[in-house]
Design a protein around this motif. Structure first.
Motif, short mmCIF file in Angstrom:
data_model
loop_
_atom_site.label_atom_id
_atom_site.label_comp_id
_atom_site.label_asym_id
_atom_site.label_seq_id
_atom_site.Cartn_x
_atom_site.Cartn_y
_atom_site.Cartn_z
N GLY A 93 63.59 -3.43 36.26
CA GLY A 93 64.40 -2.21 36.21
C GLY A 93 63.70 -1.11 35.45
N THR A 94 64.32 -0.64 34.36
CA THR A 94 63.74 0.46 33.58
C THR A 94 62.76 -0.04 32.52
OG1 THR A 94 65.60 0.39 32.02
CG2 THR A 94 65.78 1.89 33.91
N GLU A 110 51.09 4.24 35.90
CA GLU A 110 51.74 4.62 37.16
C GLU A 110 51.72 3.40 38.08
OE1 GLU A 110 50.22 8.32 38.86
OE2 GLU A 110 49.32 8.76 36.91
N PHE A 111 52.81 3.22 38.80
CA PHE A 111 52.89 2.11 39.75
C PHE A 111 53.47 2.63 41.04
CE2 PHE A 111 54.34 -1.77 41.76
CZ PHE A 111 53.33 -2.68 41.42
N GLY A 143 55.08 -3.82 25.82
CA GLY A 143 56.36 -3.51 26.42
C GLY A 143 56.35 -2.09 26.97
N CYS A 144 56.96 -1.90 28.13
CA CYS A 144 56.93 -0.61 28.81
C CYS A 144 58.35 -0.11 29.04
CB CYS A 144 56.22 -0.72 30.16
SG CYS A 144 54.58 -1.47 30.10
N ALA A 145 58.50 1.20 29.01
CA ALA A 145 59.77 1.84 29.35
C ALA A 145 59.53 2.85 30.45
CB ALA A 145 60.38 2.52 28.12
N LYS A 146 60.42 2.89 31.42
CA LYS A 146 60.28 3.83 32.52
C LYS A 146 60.48 5.25 32.04
CE LYS A 146 61.53 4.25 37.41
NZ LYS A 146 62.39 3.70 38.49
N THR A 195 55.88 6.74 43.47
CA THR A 195 55.34 6.44 42.14
C THR A 195 56.44 6.31 41.10
OG1 THR A 195 53.43 7.79 42.75
CG2 THR A 195 53.64 7.18 40.44
N SER A 196 56.31 5.29 40.25
CA SER A 196 57.13 5.15 39.05
C SER A 196 56.20 5.28 37.84
CB SER A 196 57.84 3.79 39.01
OG SER A 196 58.78 3.69 40.07
#
Length: 410
Positions: free
Chosen positions: A182-183, A138-139, A196-199, A127-128
């Motif tokens: 990436g992140t 969650e992915f 927009g998403c941030a890890k 999971t990320s």
């Protein structure tokens, strides 16, 4: 049914710490889910409330003994402390239904949460975690199928062509996409604008309490506690102490270094900067008691979204939905009453500031657009924040003026 009620009552009494039973309060509700799926007779229910320092404020465990939803529950917790409630239904020791992140405010009154909706739980492999504006994502993989989990719903995904990174489209809805680079990533959910998403890296931050006169601090890490006093001349370490829970406070005894830290859940302002913190701290060391503040100032901002009630002491247009939300990774987002905005915020020991905001481009009546610009201008002039005695958020300008007032949506 009698056997179910008896086991439910005994589970409550056995699971409540003595400190919570004295001067405590009751958090109650009933667990539900919408799917027509019967629970097997051996299903176990765990309802838990966690507070600061990951301390367990209260817990209830019981087996359903063949009973089905709705499943009533009660948890006894100490008064004067806030926390988060998690409920899980396990079948053969595996989580099957889950509800989490339910905020419990500090106070002395009992709380009835009413219906607490459980969602079917399927563990994701590899999971990320991403923060996409106001949405947590969650992915990962479910049985080797790429899966997007958002808002309690799972989308089975398939890879789609992309110039760079990895782009996925939901098999059931081509308007649901997740493009990871990436992140960073981009999320689309049907008619909702792109976010927009941030890890997010799930690493627990140590807890810190600090005092100015004389200068001292205590840092509580995963394995040990560090105490620094006399402006750095005294440095001590000890294994991480157990957290004792009292009405309105947490206590950490550190006999190896003859120290005791008490944290009261009350807004505390730093003597030098005025920065608000969630706890008042008292450190007893060698017969001397020193005062300070504890906890993460950002925790006062993050969590549930804020509903903006005033901008620049000029009010807002009736019926306009203006919000602002902060995440733990320095991102801020919300609604202007017309468009959505997102950007970053900067919080340090001196104050609070905002970066330039990105805004969607919907057109609205002139009055709404004027209000939107007033909100965006106000954010650019914020230098610090505070929480008033009613729990409202105040974003404050350089001359001490309140540029924005907001209250929690829940």
């Amino acid at each position: 049914m009698v056997r179910f009620a008896l086991s439910f009552f005994l589970a409550l009494m056995l699971s409540v710490p003595a400190s919570a039973q004295e001067g405590g309060r009751t958090i109650s509700g009933q667990l539900i889910y919408l799917q027509r799926i019967a629970l097997p007779e051996g299903a176990e229910v765990v309802v838990e409330v966690k507070g600061a320092l990951d301390a367990t404020l209260g817990e209830s465990r019981f087996t359903t003994d063949g009973s089905q939803v709705p499943l009533p529950f009660e948890v006894e917790v100490p008064g004067g402390l806030s926390g988060t409630l998690t409920a899980v239904v396990r079948v053969e020791d595996e989580p099957m239904w889950l509800a989490k992140g339910i905020r419990i405010g500090a106070g002395a009154e009992d709380i009835d949460l009413g219906d607490v909706r459980l969602r079917q739980y399927t563990p994701l492999a590899f999971t990320s975690y991403f923060s996409c504006g106001e949405t947590s994502v969650e992915f990962g993989l479910v049985d080797d199928t790429p899966t997007l989990r958002v808002g309690g719903q799972d989308y089975a995904m398939e890879e789609a062509p992309a110039d760079e990174g990895s782009r996925f489209v939901a098999k059931s809805d081509p308007e649901v996409t997740f493009w990871s680079q990436g992140t960073e990533a981009t999320l689309t959910l049907g008619s909702e604008p792109e976010a927009g998403c941030a890890k997010v890296e799930h690493t627990p931050e140590p807890y810190t309490a600090v005092g100015n006169e004389p200068g001292w601090y205590v840092t509580i890490g995963e394995a040990e506690a560090e105490l620094v006093a006399d402006y750095g001349d005294l440095q001590l370490t000890t294994p991480r102490p157990e957290v004792e829970v009292e009405t309105g406070a947490y206590v950490l005894n550190m006999p190896d270094i003859e120290a005791r830290l008490r944290l009261e859940e009350e807004i505390c302002h730093d003597d030098a900067t005025g920065m608000p913190y969630p706890h008042r701290a008292a450190l007893a060391l060698d017969g001397q008691e020193m005062r300070g503040c504890g906890g993460d100032a950002a925790s006062l901002l993050t969590g549930a979204e804020w509903q903006i009630e005033d901008v620049g002491e000029m009010g807002i247009i009736d019926g306009s939905n203006i919000t602002i939300g902060f995440d733990a990774d320095g991102r801020v987002s919300g609604r202007t009453g017309c468009n959505r905005f997102s950007g970053i915020y900067m919080l340090d020991g001196e104050g609070l500031g905002f970066g330039q905001m990105g805004v969607t481009m919907m057109g609205c009546p002139e009055a709404m657009m004027t209000q939107e610009q007033r909100l965006l201008d106000a954010l650019q002039h914020v230098v610090r924040f505070d929480i008033d005695e009613t729990g409202a958020l105040l974003l404050i300008g350089p001359a001490g003026e309140t540029l924005l007032l907001a209250r929690r949506t829940v």
